[in-house]
Design a protein around this motif. Sequence first.
Motif: not given
Length: 217
Positions: A170-190
């Motif tokens: 939905a963006g530039d094809g590479a970078h997510p929005g807030s929810a996508g970065y939240r998912r990446l943060a959850e992976l790091v925290l987990a």
Amino acid sequence: MIGDIRVCFIGDSFVQGVGDPEHRGWVGRVLEATGGDVTAFNLGIRRNTSEDVLRRCRLEMLPRTLPGGDNRLVVSVGSNDTMHEDGTVRVDPARSVGNVASILDDCRRDAISPLVVGPPPVVDAGEEHLRRTAELADAMAALCRARHVPFIATTLELAGDPIWTREAMAGDGAHPGSAGYRRLAELVLAGQWHDWITRAHSPVRPSGSSPGTPTQR
């Protein structure tokens, strides 16, 4: 209980948090969930490869460390390395791994505790780019295991995540929005983040070494 820690986050646009309308990215969300007395520096730069990050890492990191303190480095590179440019990948995979190894060598010399976050996928770059990025991530993970450095995998985990892929497309094809970065943060925290950030780090350099003056590579 987390004491006085300084953490530099270095890498590419995913570290920088490009695309997040909240301007927090995964780095800001991880720090928010961590709490404690953590002084953080975001050193992400868009389009940076491992070559670029190696060139500037020590130059930018050392002025932000506290002599004799608990200094940390989080590095995340590789998504740009595996992009095709002028008919070839921007950075050869073996060289990419060697660049990360050099960064880890510098950390050991400067008594800085490192953690590596694997390269996120670039959704619109296609299956071949995903394959190359996943293979590079596996090689980085093997390097980190050999060096006893924490590694957090993200490539295939996010490639199959509907939130990440939907927001990226939905963006530039590479970078997510807030929810996508939240998912990446959850992976790091987990992953190994909590054990790493709460583990006491002894700022003792190997015998015969000193922080010295960072030199340009």
